[in-house]
Design a protein around this motif. Structure first.
Motif: not given
Length: 268
Positions: A243-263
């Protein structure tokens, strides 16, 4: 010698349980360690940071193991101890779901990515991957580094893109196949191959390579990273980390590494 696909799968099954047993994973009640997460190699840097952030909030740090999605899926099928799986494509998650290996209702798209052509950072080559572009000539007698094209997601995306653009036949006998996308990245970074195909996030993580061109999104299936709980998981915090990985905080970490958002996955 290049191993056959069947032999590689046999070896993955043979070594799956011993490999993870040595990784210090959670006990049955999840109290003696964080949840065991098996993830696509391209998720390495992002999930390491996410695990650190999660641990910084007072949780047990997840135990992370990375390899090709195909290898991780085979390990789960073989009964390796794991709590969560992050795949670099939908196909391997589909196989696990159909086999009853993931928990009902726990699957979700966690991130998206792009496919790029890479070369050495000190080069000046630029290519536009369009129909009929001359990739074979750009190799100058060398080989194209790609993840294994029959089972590893990054390799399958690469084959799909090169086929759709009409250049697969000109390079299929000039490949430098690697066990996963990070291994393909290293072949170019270390000068063993003049060009390679990786995800955009991998290219951004390695200063010794540069993006030579970006494959158009229509040339390959959408690159989506589904996450799900393993059906046999008993680790108390595994679902919370998902759930953390899917949350805004987790998505911000992924975005920081260049991943596009799940949306984005809903609009592809």
């Amino acid at each position: 010698m290049i191993l056959s696909l069947s032999l590689r799968r046999f070896l993955a099954l043979l070594f799956a349980v011993p490999l993870l047993a040595c990784s210090g994973g959670a006990s049955d009640d999840g109290k003696h360690g964080g949840p065991v997460v098996l993830a696509a190699a391209s998720m390495h840097d992002a999930l390491e940071e996410a695990a650190d952030e999660w641990a910084g909030q007072g949780h047990a740090r997840p135990v992370l193991s990375f390899a090709a999605s195909s290898a991780m899926a085979r390990q789960i099928e073989a009964g390796a101890p794991a709590d969560m799986f992050v795949s670099a494509d939908e196909a391997w998650m589909d196989e696990l779901e159909e086999g009853g290996f993931i928990r009902d209702g726990s699957r979700a798209v966690m991130a998206t990515n792009a496919l790029v052509l890479i070369g050495p950072s000190d080069g000046s080559l630029t290519l536009d991957p369009v129909s009929g572009f001359d990739l074979a000539d750009a190799l100058h007698g060398g080989r194209l580094a790609v993840a294994e094209t029959e089972s590893v997601p990054a390799g399958r995306y690469a084959k799909a893109a090169l086929s759709q653009l009409g250049v697969w036949d000109s390079v299929k006998d000039r490949l430098a196949p690697a066990e996963n996308v990070r291994a393909a990245l290293l072949l170019v970074a270390r000068g063993a191959a003049p060009l390679g195909v990786t995800y955009a996030t991998d290219a951004a993580s390695e200063p010794r390579v540069r993006v030579v061109g970006t494959f158009p999104a229509h040339s390959h299936p959408a690159i989506r990273y589904p996450v799900a709980m393993v059906a046999t998981s008993k680790a108390a915090e595994a679902a919370d980390f998902r759930d953390y990985l899917l949350s805004d905080a987790g998505q911000a970490v992924l975005a920081g590494h260049g991943f596009g958002p799940a949306e984005q996955a809903a609009h592809d």
